[in-house]
Scaffold this active site. Sequence first.
Site, short mmCIF file in Angstrom:
data_model
loop_
_atom_site.label_atom_id
_atom_site.label_comp_id
_atom_site.label_asym_id
_atom_site.label_seq_id
_atom_site.Cartn_x
_atom_site.Cartn_y
_atom_site.Cartn_z
CB VAL A 33 15.52 -8.83 22.62
CG1 VAL A 33 15.81 -9.65 23.84
CG2 VAL A 33 16.77 -8.07 22.41
N PRO A 34 14.15 -12.05 21.53
CG PRO A 34 15.28 -14.08 21.25
CD PRO A 34 15.54 -12.60 21.31
CB CYS A 35 11.55 -10.72 25.53
SG CYS A 35 10.64 -9.67 24.31
CG HIS A 36 9.00 -14.88 22.09
ND1 HIS A 36 9.37 -13.98 21.37
CD2 HIS A 36 9.32 -16.00 21.72
CE1 HIS A 36 10.04 -14.20 20.25
NE2 HIS A 36 10.10 -15.66 20.53
#
Length: 109
Positions: free
Chosen positions: A57-60
């Site tokens: 998951v690209p939480c950034h």
Amino acid sequence: MKNVKISKFAEKVYKFTKKIPKGKVSTYGQIAKASGYGKSSRAVGNTLHKNPFAPVVPCHRVVNSNGFLAKNFGSGGIKSQQKLLESEGIVFDISGKVDLNKFQYFFKE
DNA sequence: ACAATGACCCAGT
DNA sequence: AACTGGGCCATTG
């Protein structure tokens, strides 16, 4: 690794988060709304904070409504996040803020 | 099961 | 422009 147990909520959150295309960002509120929970942007942040799917998951790519990055971001902190985003094409303001008018991605419209 | 915490958002003063 | 309070929900101890 423990059992990966996630709720429907988390599932949706991750799904939407993963849907964010490269070079775009999204906000917690947007994800919350898209997930159908509207005002539960908090839960979104919480879920991403624990982030059981960190590499997936690209939480950034998720910022707050102000366009700023989360203050207690893990994985090295905001600097790392900003660097990553810049490397993806996101441009930051002098204040370290993202231009949501250009980079915010809307899940549905 | 309960209480507390948290990477939030909005509106009012 | 800054501060306060209220609201929603999930995860953790």
